[in-house]
Design a protein around this motif. Structure first.
Motif, PDB file in Angstrom:
ATOM      1  N   ASP A   1      29.295 118.105  38.181  1.00 19.00           N
ATOM      2  CA  ASP A   1      28.287 118.582  39.130  1.00 19.00           C
ATOM      3  C   ASP A   1      28.584 120.019  39.536  1.00 19.00           C
ATOM      4  OD1 ASP A   1      30.435 118.437  40.838  1.00 19.00           O
ATOM      5  OD2 ASP A   1      29.658 116.775  42.042  1.00 19.00           O
ATOM      6  N   ALA A   2      27.879 120.508  40.564  1.00 12.53           N
ATOM      7  CA  ALA A   2      28.011 121.907  40.976  1.00 12.53           C
ATOM      8  C   ALA A   2      29.405 122.239  41.499  1.00 12.53           C
ATOM      9  CB  ALA A   2      26.966 122.226  42.044  1.00 12.53           C
ATOM     10  N   THR A   3      30.138 121.236  41.985  1.00  9.18           N
ATOM     11  CA  THR A   3      31.492 121.469  42.509  1.00  9.18           C
ATOM     12  C   THR A   3      32.564 121.340  41.436  1.00  9.18           C
ATOM     13  OG1 THR A   3      31.809 119.151  43.115  1.00  9.18           O
ATOM     14  CG2 THR A   3      30.754 120.573  44.751  1.00  9.18           C
TER      15      THR A   3
ATOM     16  N   VAL B   1      17.925 110.960  37.674  1.00  4.64           N
ATOM     17  CA  VAL B   1      18.693 111.437  38.827  1.00  4.64           C
ATOM     18  C   VAL B   1      20.028 112.002  38.366  1.00  4.64           C
ATOM     19  CG1 VAL B   1      19.867 110.721  40.948  1.00  4.64           C
ATOM     20  CG2 VAL B   1      17.583 109.858  40.444  1.00  4.64           C
ATOM     21  N   LEU B   2      20.699 111.302  37.445  1.00  7.06           N
ATOM     22  CA  LEU B   2      21.973 111.793  36.904  1.00  7.06           C
ATOM     23  C   LEU B   2      21.794 113.156  36.253  1.00  7.06           C
ATOM     24  CD1 LEU B   2      24.915 111.573  35.875  1.00  7.06           C
ATOM     25  CD2 LEU B   2      24.039 110.249  33.950  1.00  7.06           C
TER      26      LEU B   2
ATOM     27  N   ILE C   1      23.614 117.315  36.787  1.00  9.31           N
ATOM     28  CA  ILE C   1      24.552 117.884  35.806  1.00  9.31           C
ATOM     29  C   ILE C   1      24.498 119.406  35.842  1.00  9.31           C
ATOM     30  CG2 ILE C   1      25.191 117.996  33.364  1.00  9.31           C
ATOM     31  CD1 ILE C   1      23.835 115.272  33.016  1.00  9.31           C
ATOM     32  N   GLN C   2      25.677 120.023  35.942  1.00  7.18           N
ATOM     33  CA  GLN C   2      25.774 121.480  35.888  1.00  7.18           C
ATOM     34  C   GLN C   2      26.595 121.953  34.684  1.00  7.18           C
ATOM     35  OE1 GLN C   2      24.260 123.725  37.764  1.00  7.18           O
ATOM     36  NE2 GLN C   2      23.285 122.226  39.108  1.00  7.18           N
ATOM     37  N   ASP C   3      27.433 121.091  34.157  1.00  9.52           N
ATOM     38  CA  ASP C   3      28.256 121.478  33.007  1.00  9.52           C
ATOM     39  C   ASP C   3      28.624 120.225  32.212  1.00  9.52           C
ATOM     40  OD1 ASP C   3      29.606 123.048  31.241  1.00  9.52           O
ATOM     41  OD2 ASP C   3      31.295 123.497  32.569  1.00  9.52           O
TER      42      ASP C   3
ATOM     43  N   PRO D   1      34.195 108.195  38.235  1.00  2.50           N
ATOM     44  CA  PRO D   1      32.950 108.967  38.383  1.00  2.50           C
ATOM     45  C   PRO D   1      31.877 108.187  39.144  1.00  2.50           C
ATOM     46  CG  PRO D   1      33.733 108.965  36.108  1.00  2.50           C
ATOM     47  CD  PRO D   1      34.507 107.919  36.833  1.00  2.50           C
ATOM     48  N   ARG D   2      31.050 108.924  39.864  1.00  3.37           N
ATOM     49  CA  ARG D   2      30.064 108.320  40.751  1.00  3.37           C
ATOM     50  C   ARG D   2      29.041 107.468  40.000  1.00  3.37           C
ATOM     51  NH1 ARG D   2      25.811 111.588  44.724  1.00  3.37           N
ATOM     52  NH2 ARG D   2      24.719 109.730  45.490  1.00  3.37           N
ATOM     53  N   TYR D   3      28.607 107.895  38.822  1.00  2.00           N
ATOM     54  CA  TYR D   3      27.526 107.222  38.121  1.00  2.00           C
ATOM     55  C   TYR D   3      28.000 106.278  37.018  1.00  2.00           C
ATOM     56  CZ  TYR D   3      24.401 110.368  40.590  1.00  2.00           C
ATOM     57  OH  TYR D   3      23.715 111.033  41.565  1.00  2.00           O
TER      58      TYR D   3
END
Length: 606
Positions: free
Chosen positions: A29-31, A62-63, A67-69, A94-96
């Motif tokens: 994600d973004a973080t 939603v997943l 996604i950022q990378d 992982p969350r998902y």
């Protein structure tokens, strides 16, 4: 181009450069946190499937939006991809990804890493201190295993840190367990270290499920000792042999031809999947566990079962060469054959596993419903919605029933259930006004028209489902009545068999009447029976009240201004209505006063 479109273009560029090799991919994600880990036989093809426009799963969309990378790792074989995915999920959680609810409260059996190891039950796992077997979801099997080990080998139960050098120096004293023959006292040298460790090694084999092999070994040693005329030692081996044979006979014997096989089955609900694992060795089941997997992305049974097989085999260090599964799965493990049995002993094993799986799911459901009673109501409403093909859950249900004796004192009752609970404030009674004689259909039509005409005129809401205490005839009357009012309310009927016992639920569909059979021990049957009994009770009670009033009715009840107390005084004085009718105005005035006396005289003159 928007920021989101730029993000997707950048991710698609990364995907286009992915190799067409087996491996694992990670979405960040973004973080920079890993939010999903997946495996693939072909990385580029698998990852690109997430970014197609026709993806129809809402949770997958939603997943993708998070996604950022993308990162990936290439491996040589599919099996390595499975193992890597499993280890990454454990490490990053992982969350998902599917979440394994591994039952940390379940107990284990620990064999400590001491010079004189101990064997005991524990709920804390620290692999630095010992080897752990489990978890045991069924406590009975765990205690049975501990009992046979303690009967066979009598390992020490004290927590004293025994050292061989200290034993040789005589630094310990025997405890009560030695005197009551529950321990062989290795602490004072009564049992040698070599013999103690041999017993621990055999106990480990029992914990692994290799009871048949241990039994054969003990039998050989018993016969050898007997041939050497060492009868006391042979008698001890015989005692062990009989104990372990008794233990083996109590375990479920499958078939003498099946050896070293893993069995997996799966069942699920909306949020959770349940995977059962059986291990068969030497013709008997020696391990049986069921695990919960919390679904995150509407994963299919095949995807969940693949994950469960890798996770559970790693956990129990299983190296079986055959795995029995309920359906074909797109998975390859080196040296392992996947079997989907159609008949025979393997098919019975699979059915047994599935039965355990469903029972575990049922037990968990009951446990959750005790903690949250509304959950049961919602589940039953969903079951009714699915069975009757309703547009929404039947939160508000109304049920009607008629009651009369040969057409006299005809009445009807209506009960209301909201959230599958009686809403007594909404119950209604109806006196039949327009029907003469015993005509249940006409009476039902009158009651339904009166009920829903009033709701319509007052602008109130309508029920989600109407239930009639009858079959197709009653249903057609109710449907015709509500149709004449321009309403569209689902109607179901409770049909009876030849013995006048409710046995099916009817619903009207475009192709005709559909029958939904109900098992007498099902929750749906109990619910419908409860509604039926309640509407019977309510209608019959009203009918009895009306009939009682009619049977005790007299002409005095029809005189305006003459109440129950005045009626009682008149009957006590004159003894009958006939005497009251013949009494003079003065006689009546002396009893009830001039005004009431004149009313009574005028009534009888008319």
């Amino acid at each position: 181009m928007t920021a989101d479109e730029q993000r997707l273009e950048r991710l698609k560029t990364i995907v286009s450069r992915l190799p067409e090799s087996p491996g694992c991919y990670q979405y960040l994600d973004a973080t920079g946190k890993i939010i999903y880990v997946g495996k693939a036989k072909n990385l580029r093809r698998r990852v690109s499937s997430y970014f197609r426009t026709e993806v129809d799963r809402y949770k997958t969309k939603v997943l993708v939006s998070k996604i950022q990378d993308i990162k990936y790792a290439v491996v040589k074989t599919d099996q390595e991809a499975f193992l890597l995915e499993n280890s990454l999920i454990k490490k990053y959680n992982p969350r998902y990804n599917v979440l394994l609810k591994d039952g940390k409260t379940y107990p284990y059996i620990c064999v400590t890493k001491e010079e004189y190891p101990r064997i005991f039950k524990t709920r804390r796992v620290n692999k630095r201190y010992g080897i752990y077997y489990g978890p045991f979801s069924h406590l009975g099997s765990m205690y049975a295993m501990l009992e046979i080990i303690h009967k066979l080998y009598k390992p020490r139960t004290c927590s004293t840190p025994l050292l061989r050098s200290s034993v040789a120096d005589g630094k310990y004293k025997s405890c009560l367990e030695w005197h009551i023959k529950n321990c062989k006292a290795p602490c004072i040298g009564r049992q040698s270290h070599e013999e103690y460790m041999q017993n621990i090694a055999e106990a480990k084999e029992i914990l692994k499920g290799n009871t048949r092999q241990i039994s054969r070994d003990i039998y050989k040693r018993m016969m050898q000792l007997s041939s050497e005329l060492r009868f006391e030692e042979a008698e001890e081996m015989k005692r062990r042999y009989l104990l372990i044979e008794d233990y083996c006979s109590k375990s479920e014997v499958v078939s003498n031809t099946i050896n070293d096989v893993d069995v997996f089955s799966i069942t699920n609900d909306e949020k959770t999947a349940y995977i059962n694992f059986l291990h068969v060795a030497n013709g008997s089941i020696n391990q049986a566990f069921t695990f919960e997997y919390k679904k995150k992305l509407d994963e299919t049974d095949q995807e969940l079962l693949q994950l469960g097989i890798i996770e559970i085999r790693n956990r129990y260090n299983s190296t079986t060469r055959e795995i029995i599964v309920p359906f074909e799965i797109d998975m390859e493990l080196e040296g392992v054959i996947f079997t989907v049995p159609q008949r025979g002993d393997r098919k019975k094993l699979l059915e047994l596993s599935l039965m355990n799986c469903r029972q575990y799911k049922f037990d968990r459901l009951k446990q959750n419903e005790k903690l949250n009673p509304e959950q049961k109501a919602v589940r039953l409403m969903k079951e009714i919605q699915t069975s009757l093909h309703l547009d929404r859950m039947p939160y508000w249900i109304e049920c009607f029933d008629n009651s009369n004796i040969s057409g006299t004192d005809a009445v009807a009752g209506m009960v209301v259930f909201k959230k599958l609970k009686p809403s007594r404030a909404d119950y209604r009674r109806f006196n039949i006004k327009t029907v003469v004689g015993p005509d249940d259909y006409a009476s039902m039509r009158e009651v339904v028209l009166r009920r829903y005409t009033r709701l319509k005129e007052e602008g109130n809401d309508f029920p989600d489902l109407i239930i009639t205490d009858g079959g197709k005839g009653q249903m057609s009357i109710v449907m015709d009545a509500i149709g004449s009012l321009g309403l569209d309310i689902p109607v179901a009927g409770l049909a009876k068999d030849d013995r006048h016992r409710t046995n099916e639920l009817l619903i009207c569909a475009p192709e005709g009447y559909n029958s939904i059979g109900m098992k007498v021990d099902s929750e749906l049957f109990r619910l419908m029976t409860r509604i039926q009994d309640e509407v019977h009770r309510y209608a019959i009670t009203f009918h009895r009240e009306k009939r009682s009033k009619r049977q005790t009715h007299s002409e005095l009840d029809d005189i305006n201004g003459i109440g129950p107390k005045t009626k009682q005084i008149l009957l006590k004085t004159f003894h009958s209505v006939k005497q009251i009718r013949q009494a003079s105005l003065d006689d009546l005035t002396a009893v009830v006063g001039k005004a009431k006396a004149q009313t009574i005289v005028d009534f009888f003159r008319q």
